[in-house]
Design an enzyme around this catalytic site. Structure first.
Site, PDB file in Angstrom:
ATOM      1  CB  CYS A   7      28.309   9.030-119.906  1.00  0.00           C
ATOM      2  SG  CYS A   7      29.473  10.257-119.297  1.00  0.00           S
ATOM      3  CG  ASP A  30      29.294  12.588-136.257  1.00  0.00           C
ATOM      4  OD1 ASP A  30      29.797  13.380-135.436  1.00  0.00           O
ATOM      5  OD2 ASP A  30      28.091  12.650-136.613  1.00  0.00           O
ATOM      6  CG  HIS A  46      30.560  13.833-118.227  1.00  0.00           C
ATOM      7  ND1 HIS A  46      29.757  13.699-119.334  1.00  0.00           N
ATOM      8  CD2 HIS A  46      30.327  15.077-117.740  1.00  0.00           C
ATOM      9  CE1 HIS A  46      29.061  14.815-119.502  1.00  0.00           C
ATOM     10  NE2 HIS A  46      29.391  15.662-118.537  1.00  0.00           N
ATOM     11  N   GLY A  93      28.895  25.536-131.813  1.00  0.00           N
ATOM     12  CA  GLY A  93      28.242  24.394-132.439  1.00  0.00           C
ATOM     13  C   GLY A  93      28.256  23.136-131.600  1.00  0.00           C
ATOM     14  CG  HIS A  98      31.268  13.013-122.905  1.00  0.00           C
ATOM     15  ND1 HIS A  98      30.952  12.079-121.927  1.00  0.00           N
ATOM     16  CD2 HIS A  98      32.510  12.684-123.336  1.00  0.00           C
ATOM     17  CE1 HIS A  98      31.965  11.229-121.785  1.00  0.00           C
ATOM     18  NE2 HIS A  98      32.920  11.575-122.642  1.00  0.00           N
ATOM     19  CG  HIS A 100      32.513  15.454-129.114  1.00  0.00           C
ATOM     20  ND1 HIS A 100      31.720  16.014-128.140  1.00  0.00           N
ATOM     21  CD2 HIS A 100      32.182  16.067-130.264  1.00  0.00           C
ATOM     22  CE1 HIS A 100      30.939  16.927-128.694  1.00  0.00           C
ATOM     23  NE2 HIS A 100      31.210  16.989-129.986  1.00  0.00           N
TER      24      HIS A 100
HETATM   25  P1  AMP Z   1      29.165  18.723-131.600  1.00  0.00           P
HETATM   26  O1  AMP Z   1      28.074  19.377-132.398  1.00  0.00           O
HETATM   27  O2  AMP Z   1      30.537  19.270-131.845  1.00  0.00           O
HETATM   28  O3  AMP Z   1      28.810  18.665-130.134  1.00  0.00           O
HETATM   29  O4  AMP Z   1      29.246  17.229-132.128  1.00  0.00           O
HETATM   30  C1  AMP Z   1      28.371  16.232-131.707  1.00  0.00           C
HETATM   31  C2  AMP Z   1      28.428  15.173-132.741  1.00  0.00           C
HETATM   32  O5  AMP Z   1      27.910  13.982-132.202  1.00  0.00           O
HETATM   33  C3  AMP Z   1      27.603  15.497-134.001  1.00  0.00           C
HETATM   34  O6  AMP Z   1      28.472  15.487-135.141  1.00  0.00           O
HETATM   35  C4  AMP Z   1      26.584  14.369-134.043  1.00  0.00           C
HETATM   36  O7  AMP Z   1      26.308  13.931-135.355  1.00  0.00           O
HETATM   37  C5  AMP Z   1      27.259  13.288-133.220  1.00  0.00           C
HETATM   38  N1  AMP Z   1      26.379  12.338-132.574  1.00  0.00           N
HETATM   39  C6  AMP Z   1      25.310  12.593-131.789  1.00  0.00           C
HETATM   40  N2  AMP Z   1      24.760  11.459-131.348  1.00  0.00           N
HETATM   41  C7  AMP Z   1      25.502  10.449-131.855  1.00  0.00           C
HETATM   42  C8  AMP Z   1      25.448   9.021-131.779  1.00  0.00           C
HETATM   43  N3  AMP Z   1      24.502   8.405-131.072  1.00  0.00           N
HETATM   44  N4  AMP Z   1      26.377   8.306-132.443  1.00  0.00           N
HETATM   45  C9  AMP Z   1      27.330   8.918-133.158  1.00  0.00           C
HETATM   46  N5  AMP Z   1      27.454  10.261-133.265  1.00  0.00           N
HETATM   47  C10 AMP Z   1      26.545  11.003-132.637  1.00  0.00           C
HETATM   48 ZN    ZN Z   2      29.347  12.147-120.581  1.00  0.00          ZN
END
Ligand code: AMP
Ligand code: ZN
Length: 114
Positions: A7, A30, A46, A93, A98, A100
């Site tokens: 967010c 990522d 969100h 995992g 949020h 994605h």
């Molecule tokens: P998940 O584990 O499916 O919830 O994926 C979360 C993803 O967000 C992971 O692949 C992280 O590497 C990525 N992530 C977390 N913080 C950031 C950030 N600030 N910028 C880009 N990717 C992020």
């Molecule tokens: Zn959010």
């Protein structure tokens, strides 16, 4: 107002290099890429995970998949294939709560995922 990290990125409270933006969606790379192409496509709204989607969110999902198709084409993934992943819950995992969609490509993928 929600204060989760994604967010904050949507609201430009945390700097983010957006690789795609439409009315209800943004995408960015990522931070910890698992493939030569690893982008995240997120709704601006969100929503905790796919399990929390409601009928009224259907227009957001159409935009998400439009973003995926556009980015995949830009990154030359359309021909060679790509994978879309969304995790619901810690056991799957999920680490950011949020919604994605991971767009992964540029290498061979294994099945089943770990
Ligand atoms: P998940 O584990 O499916 O919830 O994926 C979360 C993803 O967000 C992971 O692949 C992280 O590497 C990525 N992530 C977390 N913080 C950031 C950030 N600030 N910028 C880009 N990717 C992020
Ligand atoms: Zn959010």
């Amino acid at each position: 107002m929600e204060q989760c990290i994604f967010c904050k990125m949507v609201n430009n409270e945390i700097p983010v290099h957006k690789i795609y933006e439409s009315e209800n969606v943004i995408a960015f790379n990522d931070i910890n890429p698992q493939a030569p192409v690893h982008c995240l496509i997120i709704p601006k709204k969100h929503i905790v995970s796919a399990d929390f989607l409601k009928e009224e969110d259907s227009h957001i999902l159409i935009e998400v998949f439009k973003a995926i198709k556009t980015i995949a084409k830009e990154r030359n993934l359309s021909e060679n294939g790509y994978r879309i992943v969304t995790n619901h819950g810690e056991r799957a995992g999920q680490s950011v709560f949020h919604l994605h969609f991971h767009l992964l490509g540029g290498r061979n993928m294994k099945w089943p995922p770990g």
